[in-house]
Every structure is written in structure tokens, then in C-alpha cells.
Design an enzyme around this catalytic site. Structure first.
Site, mmCIF file in Angstrom:
data_model
loop_
_atom_site.group_PDB
_atom_site.id
_atom_site.type_symbol
_atom_site.label_atom_id
_atom_site.label_comp_id
_atom_site.label_asym_id
_atom_site.label_seq_id
_atom_site.Cartn_x
_atom_site.Cartn_y
_atom_site.Cartn_z
ATOM 1 N N HIS A 53 0.842 -1.207 0.000
ATOM 2 C CA HIS A 53 0.000 0.000 0.000
ATOM 3 C C HIS A 53 0.875 1.253 0.000
ATOM 4 C CE1 HIS A 53 -3.708 2.283 1.238
ATOM 5 N NE2 HIS A 53 -2.766 3.121 1.634
ATOM 6 N N GLU A 54 1.890 1.278 0.857
ATOM 7 C CA GLU A 54 2.792 2.432 0.902
ATOM 8 C C GLU A 54 3.582 2.563 -0.397
ATOM 9 O OE1 GLU A 54 2.524 4.622 3.196
ATOM 10 O OE2 GLU A 54 1.076 3.368 4.250
ATOM 11 N N HIS A 60 1.596 4.411 -2.954
ATOM 12 C CA HIS A 60 1.687 5.878 -2.866
ATOM 13 C C HIS A 60 2.935 6.384 -3.579
ATOM 14 C CE1 HIS A 60 -1.737 6.694 -0.366
ATOM 15 N NE2 HIS A 60 -1.310 5.947 0.634
ATOM 16 N N GLU A 72 -6.393 6.507 -1.643
ATOM 17 C CA GLU A 72 -6.316 5.360 -0.741
ATOM 18 C C GLU A 72 -6.869 4.098 -1.397
ATOM 19 O OE1 GLU A 72 -4.701 5.284 2.153
ATOM 20 O OE2 GLU A 72 -4.146 7.326 1.601
#
Length: 353
Positions: A200-201, A204, A249
Site C-alpha cells: 500500500h505504501e 503511494h 487510498e
């Protein structure tokens, strides 16, 4: 006036037109009142796997982090581009920001070497830098996740002591990025779930969300300086910004799924960050959590429910956990996701031959 945040935090925030906050983005899937998680304290003990009750999903307790991880069998997306998995709303709002002349240069000037150096020294001084010789299992999880997402140079990974389950990233285009994971999050999740957090990071970073978030902050803060209608313009920009952050997100949830390649892994960690703890992990049920998401949709389907839902969520920096679970469940069954998997599988077969 709000300060610009150069990093992607994992705590959802709420703001108002009269007092605009810095708007973070990141992994955390909690409620808007982040102090509600303040009472959770990690015990610091590696827990063993226990048998789950009948009808619940079996979830392994967290093993020690000093062992090397087993090689990943996941498909690797060798030609993956950020727009291949970017959420439609994220794509639409990012295009709008890209179209503004000079915004890229302004943002990079504001996010110069000083802010990077400050955060670098803070991490070195207060956290443990993960490497092949330091917490090698976590290092391998990060390396594998970056490889699957076609990220050539994985960011630095730090582990920081904290009772609040969290992870965040510094995402400045062209700079050396890093990811920070809190110890309580390491203890709460299985290794597959923790790798999904790292993915997930990485999402980004791959999508340059930190940079675009800063640009959006610049626009909104500039609007507040306009006499007369500046406040109205800023309030409108603020609502658009929250909408974009929430869609960003959702994009990174997709990145987590591309690495985990099992929707139950991503949904399970959503559920744990909503109301889990190491002692409750073996009783949590992913299917029941998805049914909870569907019941929320039903409860908010009436005109009054729709109004209340929008009033509750429009000032949130993160979508509600149940809605994220539903989104990832639906995307995992979509043709878009299946085509990405097939493309990766085909490329991997060709390489092996």
C-alpha cells in the site's frame, strides 16, 4: 494557516474551511478520531499460531521477525504502470492537477533537501533501519513487494516503537523515499498482511501521491489568501481534495491486492485495524466483515441514509473501512484485475522458458 506535510501519514484527518489541516495520505484504516486507538498497547511478544474456530478465517499469529521469509510465489508485474491500477477518481483528479502550469516546479521547490534531511535524521535517530542484516524478514517482504509492483529501487524501511498501529511514507518525486512501520502494526498483522501494508505504501510512491497531495495543499492555501470569495473557493477545493485523497487510498488498496494476490489478506488487515488485536486475531471472520459492509450499504441506501452517509464521510481523509473492504472485494472479481494477473502470469511464464 496549515503547514504543508511532505509525507504520507496513515492517520485519517478531518478539517474545516476555517482551519484547514495538512492533509495526509497513507495506509491507516481507522475511524476519524485517531485517539480511539490510543489505548491499544502492543505487548512486544511474538505469538504462535492458534487454530481458528469453525466458520472463521484462520489467521496466523505474528511470528518473530528475525527469520528469513520464504520465497514469494506471487506473479510479478514486470511492466506495471501506476495507471494500470489507479482508481478512476484518483486518475481523474490527478490529471486535473497535472494540467496546472508550473505546479510541479513549485511543489518540488517547497519540498527541498531541508525537509528531507530533517525527516531522515529523525528516522535514523528514533527508528531501526531494516536491511539484509537487520530484521531480514521485513527487508525481504519489502523487496518482494517492490519487485511485484515493478519498482526498481525499494525505499528504505524503518521500524519505530509505537503503541498505535500505523505506517507512512515520504513520497517526494526524485528523492530517496522511505517507509516507516510501527511495532504495534507488526505485532497485529500476519506476514502476508504486513507485506500488503508495505505494498500500500509502495503504491503511494509509485503513483507520486505525496507530490500531488502537496500541490493540492498549495492550491488550497493560495485560495485562502484571495480577498472576499477566497474562503468559498478554498472550501470547495478542500472538499475536492478530500475526495481525491480518499480515491488515492483506494488506488493503494489495489496495490496491496496486486502484491497479496488474495483479497482476503487485504480485507483481513482492514478488519484488524477496524477492531482487531493479537488476542482476537484467531476469532475474526472476513466473510462476516464483508457482510457488515453490505449491511452498511443497505442502511445508507435510503434518501435519509444517503444524506447522513455523505455528511459523515465528506470531511474524512480516508474512506470507511467497510467501504474499502467492499471496494477491494469487487475489484478482485473485476476483469481489470484478472487481466493484470493474466498479463503478469504470461510474462513470468515467458521468462522461465
Amino acid at each position: 494557516m496549515a503547514a504543508l506535510l511532505p509525507y504520507s501519514s496513515c492517520f485519517p484527518r478531518m478539517g474545516s474551511a476555517s482551519s484547514p489541516p495538512p492533509y495526509p495520505i497513507g495506509f491507516f484504516y481507522g475511524v476519524s478520531d485517531w485517539s480511539k486507538f490510543g489505548g491499544y498497547v502492543s505487548g512486544g511478544v511474538a505469538l504462535e499460531k492458534k487454530k481458528a474456530p469453525t466458520g472463521s478465517q484462520s489467521v496466523a499469529r505474528v511470528p518473530p521477525v528475525c527469520r528469513a521469509a520464504a520465497p514469494s510465489s506471487s506473479n510479478v508485474f514486470r511492466d506495471l504502470d501506476a495507471d494500470d491500477f489507479r482508481h478512476p477518481l484518483d486518475k481523474q483528479n490527478t490529471l486535473l492537477l497535472r494540467a496546472i502550469p508550473g505546479l510541479n516546479e513549485i511543489g518540488k521547490a517547497l519540498l527541498g533537501s531541508l525537509s528531507e534531511q530533517i525527516m531522515l535524521l529523525e528516522n535514523i535517530g528514533t527508528s531501526v533501519l531494516v536491511s539484509e542484516n537487520q530484521l531480514p524478514e521485513l527487508h525481504q517482504l519489502m523487496t518482494e513487494a517492490a519487485s511485484i509492483l515493478n519498482i526498481k529501487s525499494p525505499p528504505d524501511l524503518y521500524v519505530r516503537q509505537s503503541p498505535v498501529p500505523n505506517a507512512y511514507t515520504l513520497a517526494i518525486s526524485g528523492k530517496r523515499p522511505f517507509v516507516v512501520v510501527h511495532t504495534s502494526l507488526v505485532e497485529l498483522l500476519t506476514r502476508k498482511e504486513l507485506q500488503a501494508v508495505l505494498a500500500h505504501e509502495l503504491g503511494h510512491l509509485k503513483c507520486d501521491h505525496g507530490v500531488w497531495l502537496t500541490f493540492a495543499n498549495i492550491l488550497m492555501l493560495g485560495a485562502y489568501t484571495v480577498p472576499g470569495i477566497g474562503g468559498m473557493i478554498a472550501q470547495s477545493l478542500e472538499e475536492q481534495l478530500f475526495r481525491w485523497i480518499r480515491s488515492a487510498e483506494l488506488t493503494c488498496d489495489r496495490a496491496a491486492l496486486l502484491v497479496a494476490q488474495d483479497p482476503k489478506v487485504v480485507i483481513s488487515l482492514l478488519m484488524k485495524l477496524c477492531g482487531g488485536s493479537p488476542s482476537l486475531a484467531d476469532q475474526l471472520n472476513v466473510d462476516a466483515f464483508l457482510e457488515q459492509a453490505r449491511s452498511y450499504d443497505r442502511a445508507s441506501s435510503s434518501p435519509m441514509g444517503w444524506y447522513i452517509r455523505n455528511a459523515q464521510t465528506r470531511q474524512l481523509s480516508h474512506p470507511l473501512p467497510v467501504l474499502r473492504a467492499r471496494e477491494i472485494d469487487e475489484w478482485s472479481r473485476s476483469q481489470e484485475y484478472k487481466k493484470l494477473l493474466n498479463r503478469a502470469n504470461g510474462a513470468n511464464i515467458v521468462k522461465k522458458v
